[in-house]
Scaffold this active site. Structure first.
Site, PDB file in Angstrom:
ATOM      1  N   TYR A   4       0.822  -1.215   0.000  1.00  0.00           N
ATOM      2  CA  TYR A   4       0.000   0.000   0.000  1.00  0.00           C
ATOM      3  C   TYR A   4       0.852   1.260   0.000  1.00  0.00           C
ATOM      4  O   TYR A   4       1.695   1.464   0.884  1.00  0.00           O
ATOM      5  CB  TYR A   4      -0.896  -0.005   1.236  1.00  0.00           C
ATOM      6  CG  TYR A   4      -1.957   1.060   1.248  1.00  0.00           C
ATOM      7  CD1 TYR A   4      -3.250   0.769   0.861  1.00  0.00           C
ATOM      8  CD2 TYR A   4      -1.680   2.367   1.666  1.00  0.00           C
ATOM      9  CE1 TYR A   4      -4.235   1.735   0.877  1.00  0.00           C
ATOM     10  CE2 TYR A   4      -2.658   3.336   1.679  1.00  0.00           C
ATOM     11  CZ  TYR A   4      -3.933   3.019   1.291  1.00  0.00           C
ATOM     12  OH  TYR A   4      -4.912   3.991   1.304  1.00  0.00           O
ATOM     13  N   TYR A  38      -6.482   5.219  -6.620  1.00  0.00           N
ATOM     14  CA  TYR A  38      -6.531   5.231  -5.168  1.00  0.00           C
ATOM     15  C   TYR A  38      -7.884   4.665  -4.745  1.00  0.00           C
ATOM     16  O   TYR A  38      -8.819   5.389  -4.458  1.00  0.00           O
ATOM     17  CB  TYR A  38      -6.339   6.647  -4.640  1.00  0.00           C
ATOM     18  CG  TYR A  38      -6.366   6.753  -3.138  1.00  0.00           C
ATOM     19  CD1 TYR A  38      -5.293   6.308  -2.377  1.00  0.00           C
ATOM     20  CD2 TYR A  38      -7.446   7.308  -2.474  1.00  0.00           C
ATOM     21  CE1 TYR A  38      -5.312   6.409  -1.002  1.00  0.00           C
ATOM     22  CE2 TYR A  38      -7.467   7.415  -1.095  1.00  0.00           C
ATOM     23  CZ  TYR A  38      -6.395   6.970  -0.367  1.00  0.00           C
ATOM     24  OH  TYR A  38      -6.424   7.077   0.999  1.00  0.00           O
TER      25      TYR A  38
END
Lengths: 154, 394, 165
Positions: free
Chosen positions: B294, B345
């Site tokens: 991430y 995102y």
């Protein structure tokens, strides 16, 4: 330790206040007197920052507040170039620092580093607190921020 | 009960996955809730199941589209699991999969969808400061100093790590370059067609040192969903199952301390989570074929990869090169869809989808013969989580 | 900006389901969504068909006639805007279309106000389960309307029932 009235960042940023439960009130009352007052457990004498209703070390609820010397060591820093708040447009870049307090169990304080924002900074440098008074206004009470300055010749 | 019985290893699989069109922030043409529905319906279609077979929901980061509303809108016969992973940012992506998998193993539900939907134009943005004129409580220690956005909240952690271990800016840059390179192969990616070079990176503006523009995730609109079911059932469905070897969540000692007072400061918060993950998965870092890690900010990726044992802290400058991080032949192919930096995102759910695509052999930057496919969710936030998928249960 | 009882009616531009419902009412029509795949009407408005999960739908005008399925009399004004209106009736109106479809529990039941011929709250003694009603529309401005109901003179299907006073 120096008293100053001009502020490092432009007006318009959020003013600090204790939570409605009053957890952080002694700290903000201390800064008004230009004293650095932090939490310490009355039972095991562990320093604690940020404030909490229980001591993380011995689980005592008997927490006290104590004045500590307004000096420390630069632990980390960032130089901000992008304004995430409209008030910051007028002051770019600016420096945010994390200061470790060896006199208070190495707890850390966030603040701005006063002076030239583009000057080189060194992790480990000795710094001292600068109490920055704000008048408040409207529904905002007067308040004082703790800022930091590199101790010359350190 | 013996520890070896208390595992989800090999008992659950990702059987379906899907995403909506990924948009730049504020450009979604459909409401956020409708995008969630679109992704869930498409994921069921991908798995080859009827939508009405879904009987559980798990999400994270306070997703606004709650399971009861989804189940009602979809006319589901019954709801057996309504689960939210606490904590903000992307720390709960793998955690939501972990919760869904555990619920399936425990028999609470049979077919659980993990989903995330974001339309930041319709609600608030993550990357902007608050407009309030007073900051109370913990916020009072940071906001008055112009320390309010996620980038500003993490820069000093990364700066301290770089100081402690001599990490160079080029190591952060390599993470960004790899993401953009992979996005050029991925037509779903918002940054498809937008190449990034060392020069463009170096000349890009600072957001907050040590983060250039390209060290920061995008903000996007879209929705994504994955469908989990028992390994047994997944074998009978349309797609190659991506078996869950392990999923783990947690936070290290006092990482939630306010005013940047976590005792171990220069950390991504994976130091206690990663060893538990490997133990349950029965693997070591050397077994990992492809990694999705991430990226809120590149520095967190670097710290996370170090804390997952892929290199020593002081070796980061050697490992973090574009060559090593590129699919298909790099030493550690990283964020092979483009991830949060260059695909979308989607709060890291796109990373979980990509990890499953690698297992299926369907990535646009496919790693040859990928078997062990790992995801790390949410460095530097509290809590964080991890996931290991596999093609073969071996 | 559309208004009702002095309160702002603010619906996001990307919420066509609710905007188009209120736009229909602005034209004096009670409109509902009909699924393009399974052909069933639904209420409340929403993006997905609760019967077949399809996201495709069309708007269709319905008769606006129905029966009070349940009701409540509100006597405490939670919002000051309603202070002058208490006591007033909130009704759940079962429309004549699509009753008992797709199963015995299902029907199109619309939440609304029960008003008299002047648009004021209907007198409490006239509100009853089983009473026949028809739609009328309050103008909200900005092209939007709010569907409300008033008693009609049609014969009820079954005996009326009221909360014992």
């Amino acid at each position: 330790m120096t008293d100053e009235t001009s502020s490092y960042l432009p007006a318009g940023l959020p003013a600090p206040a204790a939570n409605v439960d009053g957890l952080e009130s002694p700290f903000w009352e201390g800064t008004r007197r230009h004293e650095l007052v932090v939490q310490r457990c009355n039972d095991c004498e562990t320093y604690q920052w940020g404030p909490e209703w229980i001591c993380h070390h011995c689980r005592s609820f008997d927490l006290g507040w104590t004045e500590v010397p307004p000096r420390g060591v630069l632990y980390s820093w960032e130089r901000v170039w992008y304004p995430v708040h409209p008030a910051l447009q007028a002051k770019l870049p600016y420096m945010v620092v994390l200061v470790e307090l060896p006199d208070a169990g190495n707890i850390r304080m966030v603040g701005n580093l006063v002076g030239d924002a583009e000057a080189e900074v060194e992790i480990g440098a000795a710094v001292e607190a600068v109490f920055e008074d704000h008048e408040g206004g409207g529904d905002v009470e007067p308040y004082t921020l703790v800022q930091w300055r590199v101790v010359e010749g350190s | 009960m013996a520890t070896d019985e208390r595992t989800i290893r090999g008992k659950v699989a990702i059987a379906g996955l899907a995403e909506t069109t990924y948009y730049k922030r504020g450009q979604a043409t459909d409401p956020e809730f409708k995008m969630a529905l679109q992704a869930i319906i498409a994921a069921a279609g991908d798995a080859g199941i009827d939508v009405t077979e879904i009987d559980g929901f798990a999400s994270y980061s306070n997703d606004r589209n709650d399971p009861v509303r989804l189940a009602t809108a979809l006319g589901l016969p019954q709801l057996k699991l309504s689960n939210m992973f606490w904590g903000g940012g992307g720390g709960g992506g793998s955690g939501a999969v972990a919760n869904a998998a555990a619920a399936i193993v425990a028999g609470y539900a049979d077919t659980v969808v993990v989903y995330r939907s974001l339309a930041q134009g319709q609600f608030g943005r993550f990357g902007q400061g608050s407009g309030a004129n007073v900051a109370r409580g913990a916020g009072a220690f940071t906001s008055p100093y112009g320390l309010m956005s996620p980038a500003q909240s993490f820069a000093m952690r990364v700066r301290r790590f770089m100081h402690d271990h001599g990490t160079e800016q080029a190591a952060l840059r390599a993470i960004s370059l790899a993401s953009y390179q992979h996005a050029q192969h991925n037509p779903r990616a918002v940054m498809h067609g937008r190449e990034l070079t060392e020069e463009i990176y170096d000349n890009s503006r600072w957001i907050v040192e040590p983060f250039h523009l390209f060290d920061c995730c995008m903000e996007n609109d879209g929705a994504a969903a994955v469908i989990l079911t028992s390994a047994e059932r997944a074998r009978d469905l349309k797609q190659t199952p991506a078996y869950v070897l392990a999923a783990m969540q947690g936070s290290d000692y006092r990482q939630g301390a306010t005013a940047h007072n976590a005792p171990d400061y220069a950390t991504s918060n994976f130091k206690t989570v990663a060893p538990r993950l490997y133990e349950h998965a029965g693997i070591t870092p050397g077994d990992v074929d492809v990694l999705q890690s991430y990226e809120n900010f590149t520095g967190g990726v670097l710290m996370s990869i170090v804390e997952h044992g892929f290199c020593e802290p002081d070796e980061a400058n050697e490992l973090f090169t574009l060559e090593h991080l590129s699919a298909p032949d790099g030493k550690l192919p990283l964020n092979t869809s483009g991830g949060n930096l260059a695909e979308c995102y989607m709060h890291g759910l796109e990373l979980i989808i990509e990890a499953a695509r690698q297992v299926r052999g369907e990535s646009t930057s496919q790693v040859h013969d990928a078997n062990i496919s790992m995801v790390g969710s949410g460095p530097m936030v509290q809590p964080v989580s991890d996931l290991v998928l596999a093609r073969d249960l071996g | 900006m559309a208004e009702y009882l002095g309160l702002t009616v603010d619906i996001p531009a990307n919420d066509p389901d609710h905007i188009e419902y209120l736009q229909g009412a602005g034209e004096g029509r009670l409109v509902l969504q009909r699924c393009s795949d399974c052909n069933l009407l639904r209420y409340p408005p929403g993006p997905a068909c609760p019967y077949c999960q399809s996201l495709e739908r069309e708007w269709e005008e319905v008769s606006g006639r129905g029966t009070i399925y349940s009701y409540e009399i509100v006597t405490q004004a939670i919002n000051p805007a309603y202070r002058e209106l208490v006591p007033y009736a909130v009704v759940l109106v079962e429309l004549d279309e699509q009753r008992g479809v797709p199963d015995e529990h299902e029907a199109l039941r619309v939440i609304s106000s029960l008003v008299d011929g002047d648009g004021a709250p209907e007198a409490e003694e006239n509100v009853a389960i089983g009473a026949r009603v028809e739609a009328e529309f309050a103008d909200l401005g900005d092209g939007l309307g709010l569907p409300r109901f008033r008693l009609s003179d049609e014969t009820p299907e079954h005996e009326l029932w009221q909360f014992p006073s």
